[in-house]
Design a protein around this motif. Structure first.
Motif, PDB file in Angstrom:
ATOM      1  N   GLY A 339     -31.290 -98.480   4.535  1.00 28.03           N
ATOM      2  CA  GLY A 339     -31.356 -97.088   5.225  1.00 28.03           C
ATOM      3  C   GLY A 339     -32.256 -95.985   4.421  1.00 28.03           C
ATOM      4  N   ASP A 340     -32.404 -96.225   2.939  1.00 28.23           N
ATOM      5  CA  ASP A 340     -33.242 -95.203   2.315  1.00 28.23           C
ATOM      6  C   ASP A 340     -34.674 -95.209   2.958  1.00 28.23           C
ATOM      7  N   ARG A 341     -34.997 -93.736   2.939  1.00 29.32           N
ATOM      8  CA  ARG A 341     -36.427 -93.355   3.654  1.00 29.32           C
ATOM      9  C   ARG A 341     -37.257 -93.177   2.126  1.00 29.32           C
ATOM     10  N   VAL A 342     -38.444 -94.065   2.011  1.00 26.67           N
ATOM     11  CA  VAL A 342     -39.100 -93.919   0.932  1.00 26.67           C
ATOM     12  C   VAL A 342     -40.839 -94.045   1.469  1.00 26.67           C
ATOM     13  N   LEU A 343     -41.545 -93.717   0.284  1.00 31.27           N
ATOM     14  CA  LEU A 343     -42.902 -93.859   0.642  1.00 31.27           C
ATOM     15  C   LEU A 343     -43.278 -95.385  -0.190  1.00 31.27           C
ATOM     16  N   LEU A 344     -44.123 -96.038   0.618  1.00 30.14           N
ATOM     17  CA  LEU A 344     -44.734 -97.330  -0.076  1.00 30.14           C
ATOM     18  C   LEU A 344     -46.294 -97.181  -0.455  1.00 30.14           C
ATOM     19  N   LYS A 345     -46.410 -97.165  -1.706  1.00 27.59           N
ATOM     20  CA  LYS A 345     -47.927 -97.140  -2.148  1.00 27.59           C
ATOM     21  C   LYS A 345     -48.383 -98.423  -2.445  1.00 27.59           C
ATOM     22  N   HIS A 346     -49.588 -99.078  -1.607  1.00 27.25           N
ATOM     23  CA  HIS A 346     -50.168-100.224  -1.788  1.00 27.25           C
ATOM     24  C   HIS A 346     -51.647 -99.841  -1.865  1.00 27.25           C
ATOM     25  N   THR A 347     -52.237-100.335  -3.089  1.00 26.36           N
ATOM     26  CA  THR A 347     -53.507-100.002  -3.818  1.00 26.36           C
ATOM     27  C   THR A 347     -53.961 -98.421  -3.463  1.00 26.36           C
ATOM     28  N   THR A 348     -54.806 -98.070  -2.389  1.00 27.58           N
ATOM     29  CA  THR A 348     -55.148 -96.559  -2.317  1.00 27.58           C
ATOM     30  C   THR A 348     -54.196 -96.110  -1.015  1.00 27.58           C
ATOM     31  N   LYS A 352     -45.281 -93.956   5.039  1.00 27.70           N
ATOM     32  CA  LYS A 352     -43.654 -93.928   5.059  1.00 27.70           C
ATOM     33  C   LYS A 352     -43.100 -95.315   5.435  1.00 27.70           C
ATOM     34  N   ALA A 353     -42.078 -95.470   4.898  1.00 25.09           N
ATOM     35  CA  ALA A 353     -41.048 -96.667   5.025  1.00 25.09           C
ATOM     36  C   ALA A 353     -39.529 -96.532   4.855  1.00 25.09           C
ATOM     37  N   ILE A 354     -38.948 -97.364   5.497  1.00 27.40           N
ATOM     38  CA  ILE A 354     -37.379 -97.710   5.560  1.00 27.40           C
ATOM     39  C   ILE A 354     -37.092 -98.912   4.997  1.00 27.40           C
ATOM     40  N   VAL A 355     -36.013 -98.695   3.954  1.00 28.98           N
ATOM     41  CA  VAL A 355     -35.630-100.036   3.533  1.00 28.98           C
ATOM     42  C   VAL A 355     -34.615-100.588   4.382  1.00 28.98           C
ATOM     43  N   LYS A 356     -34.717-101.602   5.085  1.00 28.57           N
ATOM     44  CA  LYS A 356     -34.101-102.072   6.121  1.00 28.57           C
ATOM     45  C   LYS A 356     -32.834-102.907   5.623  1.00 28.57           C
ATOM     46  N   ASP A 357     -32.981-103.630   4.729  1.00 24.46           N
ATOM     47  CA  ASP A 357     -32.073-104.622   4.046  1.00 24.46           C
ATOM     48  C   ASP A 357     -32.286-105.116   2.570  1.00 24.46           C
ATOM     49  N   ILE A 358     -31.040-105.334   1.761  1.00 25.76           N
ATOM     50  CA  ILE A 358     -31.271-105.834   0.501  1.00 25.76           C
ATOM     51  C   ILE A 358     -30.418-107.236   0.518  1.00 25.76           C
ATOM     52  N   ARG A 387     -39.552-101.820   6.233  1.00 23.52           N
ATOM     53  CA  ARG A 387     -40.229-101.706   7.602  1.00 23.52           C
ATOM     54  C   ARG A 387     -41.258-100.362   7.300  1.00 23.52           C
ATOM     55  N   THR A 388     -42.422-100.465   7.525  1.00 24.73           N
ATOM     56  CA  THR A 388     -43.466 -99.608   7.382  1.00 24.73           C
ATOM     57  C   THR A 388     -43.907 -98.710   8.530  1.00 24.73           C
ATOM     58  N   THR A 434     -31.998-101.206  12.663  1.00 24.89           N
ATOM     59  CA  THR A 434     -32.450 -99.997  12.028  1.00 24.89           C
ATOM     60  C   THR A 434     -31.698 -98.802  12.773  1.00 24.89           C
ATOM     61  N   PRO A 435     -30.982 -98.023  12.096  1.00 27.95           N
ATOM     62  CA  PRO A 435     -30.133 -96.933  12.644  1.00 27.95           C
ATOM     63  C   PRO A 435     -31.098 -95.841  13.135  1.00 27.95           C
ATOM     64  N   ALA A 436     -30.706 -95.604  14.427  1.00 25.27           N
ATOM     65  CA  ALA A 436     -31.460 -94.492  15.129  1.00 25.27           C
ATOM     66  C   ALA A 436     -31.064 -93.194  14.322  1.00 25.27           C
ATOM     67  N   ASP A 437     -32.200 -92.309  14.324  1.00 27.45           N
ATOM     68  CA  ASP A 437     -32.050 -91.007  13.737  1.00 27.45           C
ATOM     69  C   ASP A 437     -33.313 -90.152  14.411  1.00 27.45           C
ATOM     70  N   ASP A 438     -33.126 -88.903  14.208  1.00 20.25           N
ATOM     71  CA  ASP A 438     -34.139 -87.922  14.841  1.00 20.25           C
ATOM     72  C   ASP A 438     -34.984 -87.201  13.564  1.00 20.25           C
ATOM     73  N   ASP A 439     -35.360 -87.954  12.492  1.00 24.07           N
ATOM     74  CA  ASP A 439     -36.114 -87.301  11.440  1.00 24.07           C
ATOM     75  C   ASP A 439     -37.288 -87.609  11.307  1.00 24.07           C
ATOM     76  N   GLY A 440     -37.688 -88.548  12.156  1.00 21.89           N
ATOM     77  CA  GLY A 440     -39.227 -88.908  12.193  1.00 21.89           C
ATOM     78  C   GLY A 440     -39.374 -90.093  11.498  1.00 21.89           C
ATOM     79  N   TRP A 441     -38.396 -90.593  11.043  1.00 24.09           N
ATOM     80  CA  TRP A 441     -38.646 -91.981  10.252  1.00 24.09           C
ATOM     81  C   TRP A 441     -38.265 -93.159  10.704  1.00 24.09           C
ATOM     82  N   ASP A 442     -37.912 -92.871  12.078  1.00 22.40           N
ATOM     83  CA  ASP A 442     -37.455 -94.277  12.903  1.00 22.40           C
ATOM     84  C   ASP A 442     -38.617 -95.096  13.600  1.00 22.40           C
ATOM     85  N   PHE A 443     -39.012 -95.914  12.740  1.00 23.43           N
ATOM     86  CA  PHE A 443     -40.151 -96.820  13.389  1.00 23.43           C
ATOM     87  C   PHE A 443     -39.862 -98.273  13.234  1.00 23.43           C
TER      88      PHE A 443
END
Length: 443
Positions: A339-348, A352-358, A387-388, A434-443
């Motif tokens: 559920g953590d909202r993170v940024l995923l950096k790949h090369t350049t 935005k991304a969400i950690v869906k599961d561990i 999920r990106t 993916t839990p629904a929310d309204d913070d702009g990170w639901d994708f």
């Protein structure tokens, strides 16, 4: 094709990292390598001799050659991997000296991420310990092609061959179970200099190479120029000059492979295709370019290309996806949770991304997978599903260490949370709502 050379030519370069538990003698080993290979400046050696005499030691304490940066780390300096550059008549070296404390295991990821060889140090009196297994696991996950087990302090066990043989057998079996392709075991005494640079007169039962001899002769047979071409776009260049009014170039450092004028290329993640019309390197047109050159590529068609896109051969381009399954090493003191909202950096490219599961965490004692750990804490190695917000063109890490790796970043302060390696295998497909929310990170 490429100037990158395999083997041991005069111009060959070996990047290697050292790792070991606290007090295993890693600093002394590095100091001995630098001293006995005559890679220490006279003023440095004089400073070490002076500091050693002040401590009441008759002989120079070679560990002091690296203790300077270690003291800086203890004072909170952020650069916690010390790099050393030295050379012998046979090869040039870049050494990444990583800290030994268990809480700094995460820093080995930094030091070993580009290493072609890892030297894992073990105290002959203690044998293989948990930190040894952890370092071997990190080396395996990072696909380090060669691993050297240096069994140190053999002088404190009377140079006994059975002690070395038992440790070597245990470590080799463990590393082989991790999939480490090349393992070399060497008995040494870094303090006395046995088998570090010169062969030991105290271990006539050992007929293998010294540490330096192995470093000089190990075949570096992985040439990234032979891999499929990948050019992550760093910026779009449009000079708008009278001489070149229509110039449009896509600049970046080639991550792998060779680019040639006339090659048919695909732009990812859009999937648009075009042909390389020209390549500029150092301001001059060239017919081809290869890893790790920085170039500007001109395409025959005007395409919508921006920073973060990847230019790859049309016949060997990865399939872009928003779902990333990977093995990761967690680096931050803050745990990583589903559920953590993170940024995923790949090369350049950063998205935005969400950690869906561990799904699991690796247990180093027996290499078993601890299912559903709930979170990963600092130094944990585990598997994640991310999920990106936008599709990414990741290669499998087993195929490319450069375009198969990524970072997870805290969007609040920009700190690095996790280092990831794409393409980890899962026992079964993982489906998580993916839990629904309204913070702009639901994708």
């Amino acid at each position: 094709m490429s100037p990158i050379l395999s083997g041991t030519s005069m111009t060959s370069l070996l990047r290697f990292a050292t790792a070991g538990s606290v007090d295993d003698g890693k600093s002394t080993l590095v100091g001995r390598l630098l001293h006995d290979s005559k890679s220490v400046l006279s003023d440095q050696l004089e400073a070490v001799e002076l500091a050693s005499r002040r401590r009441g030691q008759e002989a120079p304490d070679l560990a002091l050659l690296t203790d300077g940066l270690r003291a800086e780390r203890e004072q909170g300096i952020t650069i916690d991997v010390a790099y050393r550059y030295f050379a012998t008549p046979r090869r040039r070296f870049i050494l990444a000296d990583t800290p030994g404390h268990v809480q700094y295991t995460r820093n080995m990821v930094t030091g070993a991420s580009t290493a072609q060889l890892a030297v894992v140090l073990v105290d002959a009196r203690n044998g293989v310990v948990e930190q040894t297994r952890r370092h071997a696991a990190v080396a395996a996950l990072l696909r380090v092609p060669h691993v050297v087990l240096a069994v140190n302090k053999m002088d404190l066990v009377d140079y006994a061959e059975p002690v070395f043989a038992a440790i070597a057998e245990e470590f080799t079996a463990y590393a082989a179970s991790l999939g480490v392709p090349g393992i070399t075991t060497i008995p040494i005494s870094a303090l006395a200099g046995d088998n570090v640079v010169t062969p030991s007169a105290n271990m006539d039962w050992y007929g293998g190479p010294t540490v330096l001899e192995h470093l000089e002769t190990v075949v570096v047979d992985s040439d990234p120029s032979e891999d499929p071409a990948r050019l992550p776009v760093q910026c779009v260049i449009r000079p708008q000059t009278a001489e070149h009014p229509d110039y449009r170039g896509y600049a970046g450092q080639i991550a792998s492979g060779v680019l040639r004028v006339g090659d048919r290329m695909t732009v990812l993640p859009s999937g648009l295709t075009s042909t390389i019309e020209g390549i500029d390197a150092l301001g001059e047109p060239v017919d081809s370019a290869w890893f790790p050159q920085s170039v500007t590529v001109r395409l025959a068609d005007d395409l919508d290309i921006s920073r973060g896109d990847v230019i790859a051969p049309a016949g060997s381009a990865p399939v872009p996806s928003q779902d990333v399954e990977a093995t990761v090493c967690h680096l931050h003191d803050r745990p990583l949770k589903p559920g953590d909202r993170v940024l995923l950096k790949h090369t350049t490219r950063t998205v935005k991304a969400i950690v869906k599961d561990i799904p699991s965490r690796l247990t180093l004692d027996d290499l078993s997978q601890h299912p559903a750990p709930g979170e990963l804490v600092a130094n944990d190695i585990g598997r994640v599903v991310v999920r990106t917000a936008e599709p990414l063109a990741l290669d499998a890490y087993a195929e490319s260490r450069r375009t198969g790796s990524f970072l997870l970043i805290d969007p609040a302060d920009g700190s690095t949370l996790t280092a990831g390696m794409a393409g980890a295998a899962f026992a079964s497909p993982v489906t998580v709502e993916t839990p629904a929310d309204d913070d702009g990170w639901d994708f």
